[in-house]
Design a protein around this motif. Structure first.
Motif, PDB file in Angstrom:
ATOM      1  N   THR A  46       4.794  31.973 -11.225  1.00 32.33           N
ATOM      2  CA  THR A  46       5.435  30.995 -10.353  1.00 32.33           C
ATOM      3  C   THR A  46       4.389  30.519  -9.354  1.00 32.33           C
ATOM      4  O   THR A  46       3.329  31.127  -9.226  1.00 32.33           O
ATOM      5  CB  THR A  46       6.635  31.595  -9.587  1.00 32.33           C
ATOM      6  N   ARG A  47       4.687  29.465  -8.655  1.00 29.60           N
ATOM      7  CA  ARG A  47       3.788  28.999  -7.605  1.00 29.60           C
ATOM      8  C   ARG A  47       4.151  29.604  -6.256  1.00 29.60           C
ATOM      9  O   ARG A  47       3.620  29.239  -5.226  1.00 29.60           O
ATOM     10  CB  ARG A  47       3.755  27.472  -7.542  1.00 29.60           C
ATOM     11  N   VAL A  48       5.051  30.581  -6.275  1.00 28.78           N
ATOM     12  CA  VAL A  48       5.535  31.223  -5.055  1.00 28.78           C
ATOM     13  C   VAL A  48       4.617  32.380  -4.683  1.00 28.78           C
ATOM     14  O   VAL A  48       4.451  33.333  -5.449  1.00 28.78           O
ATOM     15  CB  VAL A  48       6.982  31.716  -5.233  1.00 28.78           C
ATOM     16  N   ALA A  49       4.021  32.277  -3.510  1.00 27.14           N
ATOM     17  CA  ALA A  49       3.056  33.270  -3.049  1.00 27.14           C
ATOM     18  C   ALA A  49       3.689  34.269  -2.084  1.00 27.14           C
ATOM     19  O   ALA A  49       4.625  33.942  -1.349  1.00 27.14           O
ATOM     20  CB  ALA A  49       1.895  32.568  -2.344  1.00 27.14           C
ATOM     21  N   ARG A  51       4.229  36.312   1.159  1.00 27.54           N
ATOM     22  CA  ARG A  51       4.230  35.797   2.530  1.00 27.54           C
ATOM     23  C   ARG A  51       2.929  36.082   3.269  1.00 27.54           C
ATOM     24  O   ARG A  51       2.596  35.418   4.240  1.00 27.54           O
ATOM     25  CB  ARG A  51       5.412  36.359   3.299  1.00 27.54           C
ATOM     26  N   LEU A  52       2.160  37.065   2.813  1.00 29.11           N
ATOM     27  CA  LEU A  52       0.904  37.407   3.479  1.00 29.11           C
ATOM     28  C   LEU A  52      -0.277  36.560   3.028  1.00 29.11           C
ATOM     29  O   LEU A  52      -1.342  36.610   3.638  1.00 29.11           O
ATOM     30  CB  LEU A  52       0.566  38.888   3.250  1.00 29.11           C
ATOM     31  N   LEU A  53      -0.111  35.775   1.970  1.00 32.80           N
ATOM     32  CA  LEU A  53      -1.225  34.986   1.464  1.00 32.80           C
ATOM     33  C   LEU A  53      -1.460  33.747   2.333  1.00 32.80           C
ATOM     34  O   LEU A  53      -0.554  32.947   2.540  1.00 32.80           O
ATOM     35  CB  LEU A  53      -0.987  34.542   0.019  1.00 32.80           C
ATOM     36  N   ASP A  54      -2.682  33.613   2.817  1.00 27.95           N
ATOM     37  CA  ASP A  54      -3.109  32.377   3.465  1.00 27.95           C
ATOM     38  C   ASP A  54      -3.431  31.431   2.306  1.00 27.95           C
ATOM     39  O   ASP A  54      -4.445  31.608   1.625  1.00 27.95           O
ATOM     40  CB  ASP A  54      -4.338  32.634   4.334  1.00 27.95           C
ATOM     41  N   ILE A  55      -2.566  30.478   2.069  1.00 27.94           N
ATOM     42  CA  ILE A  55      -2.673  29.633   0.882  1.00 27.94           C
ATOM     43  C   ILE A  55      -3.928  28.761   0.907  1.00 27.94           C
ATOM     44  O   ILE A  55      -4.545  28.522  -0.128  1.00 27.94           O
ATOM     45  CB  ILE A  55      -1.387  28.800   0.694  1.00 27.94           C
ATOM     46  N   VAL A 122      -5.230  29.009  -6.288  1.00 25.34           N
ATOM     47  CA  VAL A 122      -3.877  28.519  -6.019  1.00 25.34           C
ATOM     48  C   VAL A 122      -3.847  27.537  -4.850  1.00 25.34           C
ATOM     49  O   VAL A 122      -2.779  27.057  -4.479  1.00 25.34           O
ATOM     50  CB  VAL A 122      -2.886  29.684  -5.780  1.00 25.34           C
ATOM     51  N   ARG A 123      -5.011  27.232  -4.303  1.00 28.57           N
ATOM     52  CA  ARG A 123      -5.095  26.255  -3.210  1.00 28.57           C
ATOM     53  C   ARG A 123      -4.501  24.928  -3.692  1.00 28.57           C
ATOM     54  O   ARG A 123      -4.848  24.422  -4.748  1.00 28.57           O
ATOM     55  CB  ARG A 123      -6.547  26.055  -2.802  1.00 28.57           C
ATOM     56  N   GLY A 124      -3.567  24.411  -2.907  1.00 28.95           N
ATOM     57  CA  GLY A 124      -2.922  23.150  -3.258  1.00 28.95           C
ATOM     58  C   GLY A 124      -1.785  23.293  -4.258  1.00 28.95           C
ATOM     59  O   GLY A 124      -1.132  22.317  -4.600  1.00 28.95           O
ATOM     60  N   LEU A 125      -1.545  24.495  -4.732  1.00 27.81           N
ATOM     61  CA  LEU A 125      -0.506  24.745  -5.733  1.00 27.81           C
ATOM     62  C   LEU A 125       0.596  25.644  -5.185  1.00 27.81           C
ATOM     63  O   LEU A 125       1.774  25.391  -5.393  1.00 27.81           O
ATOM     64  CB  LEU A 125      -1.124  25.402  -6.975  1.00 27.81           C
ATOM     65  N   ALA A 126       0.207  26.685  -4.482  1.00 27.38           N
ATOM     66  CA  ALA A 126       1.148  27.714  -4.052  1.00 27.38           C
ATOM     67  C   ALA A 126       2.004  27.269  -2.864  1.00 27.38           C
ATOM     68  O   ALA A 126       1.600  26.419  -2.069  1.00 27.38           O
ATOM     69  CB  ALA A 126       0.384  28.979  -3.685  1.00 27.38           C
ATOM     70  N   VAL A 127       3.178  27.881  -2.791  1.00 25.71           N
ATOM     71  CA  VAL A 127       4.066  27.751  -1.638  1.00 25.71           C
ATOM     72  C   VAL A 127       4.462  29.165  -1.224  1.00 25.71           C
ATOM     73  O   VAL A 127       4.562  30.059  -2.061  1.00 25.71           O
ATOM     74  CB  VAL A 127       5.326  26.910  -1.941  1.00 25.71           C
ATOM     75  N   SER A 128       4.696  29.358   0.044  1.00 26.21           N
ATOM     76  CA  SER A 128       5.043  30.683   0.547  1.00 26.21           C
ATOM     77  C   SER A 128       6.461  31.074   0.167  1.00 26.21           C
ATOM     78  O   SER A 128       7.368  30.233   0.151  1.00 26.21           O
ATOM     79  CB  SER A 128       4.917  30.725   2.070  1.00 26.21           C
ATOM     80  N   GLU A 129       6.643  32.345  -0.101  1.00 23.69           N
ATOM     81  CA  GLU A 129       7.972  32.857  -0.416  1.00 23.69           C
ATOM     82  C   GLU A 129       8.936  32.654   0.745  1.00 23.69           C
ATOM     83  O   GLU A 129      10.150  32.666   0.555  1.00 23.69           O
ATOM     84  CB  GLU A 129       7.898  34.335  -0.788  1.00 23.69           C
TER      85      GLU A 129
END
Length: 147
Positions: A46-49, A51-55, A122-129
């Motif tokens: 998924t593109r869901v990261a 919560r600790l990931l600095d996207i 995942v830069r530009g792809l991921a979104v935070s949970e």
């Protein structure tokens, strides 16, 4: 004659902590939530990261405390025999399968950020949970397959 790089002469369990950490290319893919198809066992990214990931940086904002803050965060050194859930481009998985690092990996390119310039993060792809209601709505095809 130049000495071979550590990742070509050592096994994963033989790596020092510094060597181990340097294998991480900073793609952030391991921090994406994954689902497993119950029928096929296929890993669905998924593109869901986490919560600790600095996207933007594709780095954990609480790396030393990640296991305490996120109980299901995996310590890769403890699961060396179970890397199939990692993306095919992951250095840990590649080396465990006897495959070489890709040319865009920072250890190969000599350039920090080469993973982003190659479009492998995942830069530009991921979104935070923290902003997602239904993780299944964010499944992406092929992310774990490409090297």
């Amino acid at each position: 004659m130049a000495e071979a790089p550590f990742w070509r002469v050592k096994t994963l369990p033989e790596l020092s902590q510094a060597e181990w950490e340097s294998l991480c290319d900073g793609c952030g893919k391991c921090c994406l939530h994954k689902l497993e198809d119950e029928d096929t066992g296929e890993i669905l990214y998924t593109r869901v990261a986490c919560r600790l990931l600095d996207i933007a940086a594709c780095r954990c904002t609480a790396y030393p405390d990640r296991f305490r803050l996120v109980p299901d965060c995996m310590d890769l050194r403890q699961v060396l025999d179970r890397f199939q859930w990692l993306p095919a481009s992951c250095a840990y998985r590649l080396l465990s399968e006897g495959r070489p690092l890709p040319e865009w990996h920072p250890l190969m390119s000599g350039a920090e950020g080469s993973v982003h310039r190659a479009g492998k993060s995942v830069r530009g792809l991921a979104v935070s949970e923290t902003v997602v209601a239904c993780i299944e709505d964010h499944i992406i095809e092929g992310l774990g397959d490409a090297v």
